[in-house]
Scaffold this motif. Structure first.
Motif, PDB file in Angstrom:
ATOM      1  N   ARG B  31      19.976  50.280  45.962  1.00 28.25           N
ATOM      2  CA  ARG B  31      19.539  49.823  44.636  1.00 28.25           C
ATOM      3  C   ARG B  31      19.644  48.298  44.562  1.00 28.25           C
ATOM      4  NH1 ARG B  31      19.685  52.211  39.185  1.00 28.25           N
ATOM      5  NH2 ARG B  31      20.115  50.607  37.634  1.00 28.25           N
ATOM      6  N   PHE B  34      24.798  42.690  46.667  1.00 31.39           N
ATOM      7  CA  PHE B  34      25.348  41.565  45.916  1.00 31.39           C
ATOM      8  C   PHE B  34      26.280  40.745  46.793  1.00 31.39           C
ATOM      9  CE2 PHE B  34      23.901  43.412  41.954  1.00 31.39           C
ATOM     10  CZ  PHE B  34      23.874  44.757  42.253  1.00 31.39           C
ATOM     11  N   TYR B  36      29.366  37.864  46.279  1.00 33.12           N
ATOM     12  CA  TYR B  36      30.275  37.223  45.348  1.00 33.12           C
ATOM     13  C   TYR B  36      31.178  36.267  46.118  1.00 33.12           C
ATOM     14  CZ  TYR B  36      29.274  40.753  41.725  1.00 33.12           C
ATOM     15  OH  TYR B  36      28.673  41.557  40.785  1.00 33.12           O
ATOM     16  N   PRO B  44      36.038  37.764  41.153  1.00 36.51           N
ATOM     17  CA  PRO B  44      34.827  37.392  41.901  1.00 36.51           C
ATOM     18  C   PRO B  44      33.806  36.688  41.009  1.00 36.51           C
ATOM     19  CG  PRO B  44      35.483  39.648  42.403  1.00 36.51           C
ATOM     20  CD  PRO B  44      36.312  39.204  41.235  1.00 36.51           C
ATOM     21  N   PHE B  46      29.799  35.730  40.733  1.00 32.16           N
ATOM     22  CA  PHE B  46      28.503  36.178  41.219  1.00 32.16           C
ATOM     23  C   PHE B  46      27.732  35.058  41.902  1.00 32.16           C
ATOM     24  CE2 PHE B  46      24.627  38.384  41.546  1.00 32.16           C
ATOM     25  CZ  PHE B  46      23.618  37.567  41.072  1.00 32.16           C
ATOM     26  N   THR B  49      21.861  38.458  44.102  1.00 31.08           N
ATOM     27  CA  THR B  49      21.467  39.857  44.195  1.00 31.08           C
ATOM     28  C   THR B  49      20.195  39.924  45.033  1.00 31.08           C
ATOM     29  OG1 THR B  49      22.289  40.287  41.965  1.00 31.08           O
ATOM     30  CG2 THR B  49      20.872  41.950  42.958  1.00 31.08           C
ATOM     31  N   GLN B  91      24.949  48.801  45.787  1.00 30.61           N
ATOM     32  CA  GLN B  91      24.816  49.915  44.852  1.00 30.61           C
ATOM     33  C   GLN B  91      23.764  50.863  45.395  1.00 30.61           C
ATOM     34  OE1 GLN B  91      23.946  48.566  40.911  1.00 30.61           O
ATOM     35  NE2 GLN B  91      26.005  47.779  40.543  1.00 30.61           N
ATOM     36  N   GLY B  96      22.817  55.233  39.253  1.00 28.22           N
ATOM     37  CA  GLY B  96      22.562  54.598  37.967  1.00 28.22           C
ATOM     38  C   GLY B  96      23.159  53.218  37.838  1.00 28.22           C
ATOM     39  N   GLY B  97      23.508  52.615  38.955  1.00 32.68           N
ATOM     40  CA  GLY B  97      24.052  51.267  38.924  1.00 32.68           C
ATOM     41  C   GLY B  97      25.531  51.183  38.631  1.00 32.68           C
ATOM     42  N   PHE B  98      26.228  52.345  38.588  1.00 33.19           N
ATOM     43  CA  PHE B  98      27.647  52.302  38.263  1.00 33.19           C
ATOM     44  C   PHE B  98      28.542  52.281  39.477  1.00 33.19           C
ATOM     45  CE2 PHE B  98      27.820  52.359  33.792  1.00 33.19           C
ATOM     46  CZ  PHE B  98      26.658  52.958  33.370  1.00 33.19           C
ATOM     47  N   LYS B  99      28.085  52.848  40.567  1.00 33.14           N
ATOM     48  CA  LYS B  99      28.938  52.937  41.739  1.00 33.14           C
ATOM     49  C   LYS B  99      28.637  51.769  42.662  1.00 33.14           C
ATOM     50  CE  LYS B  99      30.199  55.980  45.551  1.00 33.14           C
ATOM     51  NZ  LYS B  99      29.917  57.262  46.232  1.00 33.14           N
ATOM     52  N   THR B 100      29.492  50.762  42.629  1.00 36.13           N
ATOM     53  CA  THR B 100      29.353  49.594  43.480  1.00 36.13           C
ATOM     54  C   THR B 100      30.408  49.655  44.562  1.00 36.13           C
ATOM     55  OG1 THR B 100      28.560  48.302  41.598  1.00 36.13           O
ATOM     56  CG2 THR B 100      29.261  47.082  43.547  1.00 36.13           C
ATOM     57  N   PHE B 102      32.302  47.785  47.551  1.00 37.00           N
ATOM     58  CA  PHE B 102      32.604  46.447  48.035  1.00 37.00           C
ATOM     59  C   PHE B 102      33.120  46.473  49.468  1.00 37.00           C
ATOM     60  CE2 PHE B 102      32.341  43.464  44.485  1.00 37.00           C
ATOM     61  CZ  PHE B 102      32.175  44.329  43.419  1.00 37.00           C
ATOM     62  N   GLY B 103      32.791  45.426  50.220  1.00 37.91           N
ATOM     63  CA  GLY B 103      33.423  45.195  51.501  1.00 37.91           C
ATOM     64  C   GLY B 103      34.748  44.478  51.294  1.00 37.91           C
TER      65      GLY B 103
END
Lengths: 112, 112
Positions: B31, B34, B36, B44, B46, B49, B91, B96-100, B102-103
């Protein structure tokens, strides 16, 4: 410039205490998030909210709870703090229709 | 399983010595990706994207690129103030863009 605030910035408390970490944003963002981050490690999502009166648990199991009574406010509560809760807690928000999250400065929690 | 791996874990550069940071990802439909920047003790910040393979974005000395399996953050002629941890996150399209995810980040040190 993102306007998202967290208080306190640092907190040292004893085991068994109830604590609330505050997070507020002035951008009118519908979506808000809580992440947990240990030093040198990834951020892990513990709670998120679509909007007022809507909250969900994230992937990382957490004993904390959240509430979203007002759009701008998303507090996180630990009913009984334990040493395993020692970590940095980061709050973030994003606007509807976008996926970019803006983060607050974080609260570093130490439970003795 | 969705995953983000960043390399190297740490990178030490001399001022003016250009280099690249790598972010490899596996996700069930991207999706968004990103980047940061995170300074010690802060949340973080931004940077970029990216949404589709071939996309590039620039900001001052930083340039982010995206392929179907990885993203690079190129730093041209870095300065000491570029020293920070750089985080990559993805994502998935079905969340729906809620589960991000991260490394763990790359810690960059730039020496004058």
């Amino acid at each position: 410039e993102a306007d998202i605030y967290q208080t306190p910035r640092y907190l040292v408390i004893g085991t068994g205490k109830k604590i609330t970490l505050e997070c507020s944003q002035t951008m009118g963002h519908d979506k808000m998030y809580w992440y947990q981050q240990d030093p040198g490690m990834e951020l892990h999502l513990i709670h998120y909210s679509y909007g007022v009166n809507s909250t969900e648990k994230g992937d990382l199991s957490s004993e904390s709870t959240v509430s979203r009574i007002r759009t701008e406010h998303f507090p996180l509560t630990l009913e009984s703090a334990r040493p395993s809760h020692t970590s940095q807690y980061l709050c973030a928000s994003s606007a509807s229709g976008t996926d970019t999250q803006y983060f607050g400065p974080g609260t570093r929690l130490t439970v003795l | 399983e969705d995953q983000v791996t960043q390399s190297p874990e740490a990178l030490r550069l001399q001022e003016g010595e250009s280099s690249s940071l790598n972010c490899s990802y596996t996700v069930s439909g991207l999706r968004g990706l990103f980047w940061y920047r995170q300074d010690p003790g802060k949340g973080p910040e931004f940077l970029f994207t990216l949404y589709s393979a071939g996309e590039e974005k620039e900001k001052e000395r930083l340039k982010a690129t995206l392929t179907k399996k990885e993203s690079f953050l190129h730093i041209t002629a870095p300065k000491p103030e570029d020293s920070a941890t750089y985080l990559c996150a993805v994502q998935a399209a079905d969340t729906g863009g809620f589960k991000t995810i991260f490394g763990a980040g790359t810690r960059l040190f730039v020496k004058a």
